[in-house]
Write a protein that holds these residues in place. Structure first.
Motif, short mmCIF file in Angstrom:
data_model
loop_
_atom_site.label_atom_id
_atom_site.label_comp_id
_atom_site.label_asym_id
_atom_site.label_seq_id
_atom_site.Cartn_x
_atom_site.Cartn_y
_atom_site.Cartn_z
N LEU A 1 0.82 -1.20 0.00
CA LEU A 1 0.00 0.00 0.00
C LEU A 1 0.86 1.25 0.00
O LEU A 1 0.61 2.18 -0.75
CB LEU A 1 -0.94 0.00 1.20
CG LEU A 1 -1.77 1.25 1.39
CD1 LEU A 1 -2.72 1.47 0.23
CD2 LEU A 1 -2.54 1.18 2.69
N MET A 24 -8.70 2.53 1.56
CA MET A 24 -8.17 1.48 2.44
C MET A 24 -8.77 1.60 3.85
O MET A 24 -9.07 0.58 4.48
CB MET A 24 -6.65 1.54 2.52
CG MET A 24 -5.95 1.27 1.21
SD MET A 24 -6.27 -0.39 0.55
CE MET A 24 -7.34 0.00 -0.82
N HIS A 27 -12.34 -0.02 4.42
CA HIS A 27 -12.50 -1.48 4.46
C HIS A 27 -11.79 -2.05 5.69
O HIS A 27 -10.59 -1.83 5.88
CB HIS A 27 -11.95 -2.12 3.19
CG HIS A 27 -12.65 -1.65 1.96
ND1 HIS A 27 -13.91 -2.08 1.61
CD2 HIS A 27 -12.27 -0.75 1.01
CE1 HIS A 27 -14.28 -1.48 0.48
NE2 HIS A 27 -13.31 -0.67 0.10
N GLU A 29 -10.71 -4.91 6.43
CA GLU A 29 -9.58 -5.81 6.20
C GLU A 29 -8.30 -5.08 5.80
O GLU A 29 -7.21 -5.64 5.89
CB GLU A 29 -9.93 -6.91 5.18
CG GLU A 29 -10.31 -6.40 3.81
CD GLU A 29 -11.79 -6.06 3.66
OE1 GLU A 29 -12.17 -5.66 2.55
OE2 GLU A 29 -12.55 -6.16 4.63
N THR A 30 -8.39 -3.83 5.35
CA THR A 30 -7.19 -3.08 4.96
C THR A 30 -6.92 -1.88 5.86
O THR A 30 -5.85 -1.27 5.75
CB THR A 30 -7.30 -2.60 3.50
OG1 THR A 30 -8.49 -1.81 3.34
CG2 THR A 30 -7.30 -3.77 2.53
N LEU A 33 -3.59 -1.42 7.67
CA LEU A 33 -2.39 -1.18 6.86
C LEU A 33 -2.01 0.28 6.80
O LEU A 33 -0.87 0.62 6.47
CB LEU A 33 -2.60 -1.71 5.44
CG LEU A 33 -2.88 -3.19 5.29
CD1 LEU A 33 -3.20 -3.52 3.83
CD2 LEU A 33 -1.72 -4.02 5.81
#
Length: 102
Positions: A1, A24, A27, A29-30, A33
């Motif tokens: 990323l 990002m 979501h 799940e991201t 990050l």
């Protein structure tokens, strides 16, 4: 990323880099990050393009998200102060660095 954001931001599209960060964050799940280093790519790109209003808007966003700043983040912000001539912003940044243990 981080590499994607940096590539987009440094190729003249810091807004697109910030949009990628926002996507990002949207979501679960991201979301994990995204960190201050990734945001820093956008900070530097806005600063180099003399978009200082955006630098401070991103800085505010980062603070709202309670991201942990690093020396790299503060370096980008102090560089923006020097580029914009807004040296009055340096002292509060140095104070925050001290509070952050940097």
């Amino acid at each position: 990323l981080g590499c994607m954001v940096e590539a987009v931001a440094n190729n003249g599209q810091p807004e697109a880099g910030l949009t990628l960060i926002h996507q990002m964050l949207a979501h679960e799940e991201t979301r994990s990050l995204v960190n201050a280093i990734i945001y820093c790519s956008v900070l530097k790109a806005f600063s180099h393009r003399k978009r200082f209003d955006q630098v401070w808007a991103v800085h505010d966003e980062m603070r709202e998200k309670n991201l942990q700043y690093s020396i790299v983040t503060y370096n980008a912000l102090i560089d923006a102060c020097a580029r914009s001539g807004e040296m009055s912003r340096v002292s509060p940044l140095l104070g925050q660095m001290s509070k952050d243990g940097i």
